[in-house]
Design a protein around this motif. Structure first.
Motif, PDB file in Angstrom:
ATOM      1  N   TYR A   3      32.731  -8.470   9.224  1.00  0.00           N
ATOM      2  CA  TYR A   3      33.628  -8.116  10.317  1.00  0.00           C
ATOM      3  C   TYR A   3      33.970  -6.628  10.236  1.00  0.00           C
ATOM      4  CZ  TYR A   3      34.243 -13.136  10.858  1.00  0.00           C
ATOM      5  OH  TYR A   3      34.023 -14.470  11.051  1.00  0.00           O
ATOM      6  N   PHE A   4      34.063  -6.018  11.407  1.00  0.00           N
ATOM      7  CA  PHE A   4      34.419  -4.604  11.479  1.00  0.00           C
ATOM      8  C   PHE A   4      35.659  -4.428  12.362  1.00  0.00           C
ATOM      9  CE2 PHE A   4      29.841  -4.573  10.658  1.00  0.00           C
ATOM     10  CZ  PHE A   4      29.792  -3.751   9.546  1.00  0.00           C
ATOM     11  N   GLU A   5      36.422  -3.419  12.053  1.00  0.00           N
ATOM     12  CA  GLU A   5      37.638  -3.128  12.809  1.00  0.00           C
ATOM     13  C   GLU A   5      37.301  -2.690  14.236  1.00  0.00           C
ATOM     14  OE1 GLU A   5      40.789  -3.310  12.414  1.00  0.00           O
ATOM     15  OE2 GLU A   5      41.179  -3.525  10.275  1.00  0.00           O
ATOM     16  N   LEU A  40      26.220  -2.477  14.422  1.00  0.00           N
ATOM     17  CA  LEU A  40      24.936  -2.506  13.723  1.00  0.00           C
ATOM     18  C   LEU A  40      24.566  -1.122  13.201  1.00  0.00           C
ATOM     19  CD1 LEU A  40      22.409  -3.978  12.814  1.00  0.00           C
ATOM     20  CD2 LEU A  40      21.420  -3.553  15.100  1.00  0.00           C
ATOM     21  N   LYS A  41      24.658  -0.128  14.081  1.00  0.00           N
ATOM     22  CA  LYS A  41      24.348   1.241  13.660  1.00  0.00           C
ATOM     23  C   LYS A  41      25.321   1.693  12.572  1.00  0.00           C
ATOM     24  CE  LYS A  41      23.133   4.064  16.901  1.00  0.00           C
ATOM     25  NZ  LYS A  41      23.178   5.007  18.055  1.00  0.00           N
ATOM     26  N   PHE A  42      26.569   1.281  12.709  1.00  0.00           N
ATOM     27  CA  PHE A  42      27.582   1.635  11.713  1.00  0.00           C
ATOM     28  C   PHE A  42      27.209   1.063  10.346  1.00  0.00           C
ATOM     29  CE2 PHE A  42      31.447   0.605   9.363  1.00  0.00           C
ATOM     30  CZ  PHE A  42      32.149   1.805   9.390  1.00  0.00           C
ATOM     31  N   TYR A  43      26.846  -0.211  10.344  1.00  0.00           N
ATOM     32  CA  TYR A  43      26.517  -0.882   9.082  1.00  0.00           C
ATOM     33  C   TYR A  43      25.262  -0.289   8.453  1.00  0.00           C
ATOM     34  CZ  TYR A  43      25.380  -4.526   5.735  1.00  0.00           C
ATOM     35  OH  TYR A  43      25.068  -5.207   4.576  1.00  0.00           O
ATOM     36  N   GLN A  44      24.268   0.002   9.285  1.00  0.00           N
ATOM     37  CA  GLN A  44      23.006   0.524   8.765  1.00  0.00           C
ATOM     38  C   GLN A  44      23.142   1.960   8.233  1.00  0.00           C
ATOM     39  OE1 GLN A  44      20.483   0.017  12.169  1.00  0.00           O
ATOM     40  NE2 GLN A  44      19.825  -2.046  11.558  1.00  0.00           N
ATOM     41  N   SER A  45      24.074   2.734   8.793  1.00  0.00           N
ATOM     42  CA  SER A  45      24.162   4.153   8.423  1.00  0.00           C
ATOM     43  C   SER A  45      25.231   4.447   7.376  1.00  0.00           C
ATOM     44  CB  SER A  45      24.421   5.005   9.671  1.00  0.00           C
ATOM     45  OG  SER A  45      25.615   4.578  10.314  1.00  0.00           O
ATOM     46  N   VAL A  46      26.421   3.858   7.514  1.00  0.00           N
ATOM     47  CA  VAL A  46      27.508   4.202   6.582  1.00  0.00           C
ATOM     48  C   VAL A  46      28.100   2.980   5.885  1.00  0.00           C
ATOM     49  CG1 VAL A  46      28.136   6.325   7.774  1.00  0.00           C
ATOM     50  CG2 VAL A  46      29.182   4.172   8.486  1.00  0.00           C
ATOM     51  N   THR A  47      27.876   1.804   6.441  1.00  0.00           N
ATOM     52  CA  THR A  47      28.245   0.512   5.854  1.00  0.00           C
ATOM     53  C   THR A  47      29.744   0.225   5.839  1.00  0.00           C
ATOM     54  OG1 THR A  47      26.293   0.664   4.429  1.00  0.00           O
ATOM     55  CG2 THR A  47      27.929  -1.033   3.887  1.00  0.00           C
ATOM     56  N   THR A  48      30.535   1.135   5.289  1.00  0.00           N
ATOM     57  CA  THR A  48      31.965   0.861   5.127  1.00  0.00           C
ATOM     58  C   THR A  48      32.809   1.940   5.815  1.00  0.00           C
ATOM     59  OG1 THR A  48      32.144   2.138   3.091  1.00  0.00           O
ATOM     60  CG2 THR A  48      31.523  -0.189   2.881  1.00  0.00           C
TER      61      THR A  48
END
Length: 227
Positions: A3-5, A40-48
């Motif tokens: 889950y992401f904010e 998805l892009k967030f998780y693939q590039s910076v993850t957290t």
């Protein structure tokens, strides 16, 4: 499942020293608001979130350094700060898109001079203000001299015109008097002579005036003839 904010997040950066276009050092303390727009892009590039904030820190610092480097000290501390921060926000957002992040706002909380520079800047500002004050005083004194000179010139012109007009009026009055006397003389020479003699008496013999003259003096001819 991860889950992401979705909420708007804030990142408060550590204060850093930056240099303005006019070579002034500033300690800039800024913060930013951002959010995840592509999980998805967030998780693939910076993850957290911590990873994202680390990238944002580099991006925003780079844009702050570039934009402040093209701005004057006055623009940063007062004049054009709003426009400056809009440029920083826009530039940062373009680079943050690669990480699935939107930079909503970048703001400067404080922009202070380093302690070692404060006195030097203050002295320069005071010197500049004194220079401007001296310039304004000199311009004011010059303008005052010009106004006084113009007033004196106009006063002299008015006095000269008044004197000339008075002289003309005196001449006209004397001419009119001469005309009247001439007309009176032509009409009755004896009466005219009588009036002129009385006028001479009035001007010559004032109160408590004693004159010692020959009884046959021509001056008293009228009085003698009236006996």
């Amino acid at each position: 499942m991860i889950y992401f904010e979705k909420r708007l997040l804030e990142y408060d950066a550590a204060p850093r020293e930056l240099i303005t276009r006019d070579k002034q050092q500033l300690v800039v303390d800024n913060f930013s608001r951002w959010r995840i727009v592509d999980p998805l892009k967030f998780y693939q590039s910076v993850t957290t979130i911590n990873g994202a904030q680390s990238r944002l820190d580099d991006i925003i610092y780079s844009n702050l350094r570039e934009n402040i480097g093209h701005s004057s000290l006055n623009d940063v501390v007062s004049g054009d700060r709003a426009a400056l921060m809009e440029r920083v926000t826009s530039d940062s957002n373009l680079k943050a898109e690669a990480y699935g992040v939107e930079v909503v706002d970048v703001r400067i909380k404080r922009a202070d001079l380093p302690a070692k520079n404060e006195q030097n800047v203050f002295n320069r500002m005071r010197t500049e203000r004194e220079r401007q004050a001296k310039k304004f005083r000199a311009e004011g004194e010059e303008e005052a001299r010009r106004i006084r000179s113009q007033a004196e010139k106009e006063s002299q012109i008015l006095l000269a015109e008044a004197a000339r007009e008075a002289q003309v009026l005196r001449g006209q009055a004397e001419a009119a008097a001469t005309t009247i006397f001439a007309a009176a003389y032509n009409r009755d020479p004896e009466f005219y002579r009588f009036m002129r003699t009385l006028e001479a008496y009035r001007k010559t013999i004032a109160n408590r005036t004693t004159l010692v003259l020959d009884p046959d003096a021509e001056f008293f001819q009228l009085l003698q003839s009236s006996k």
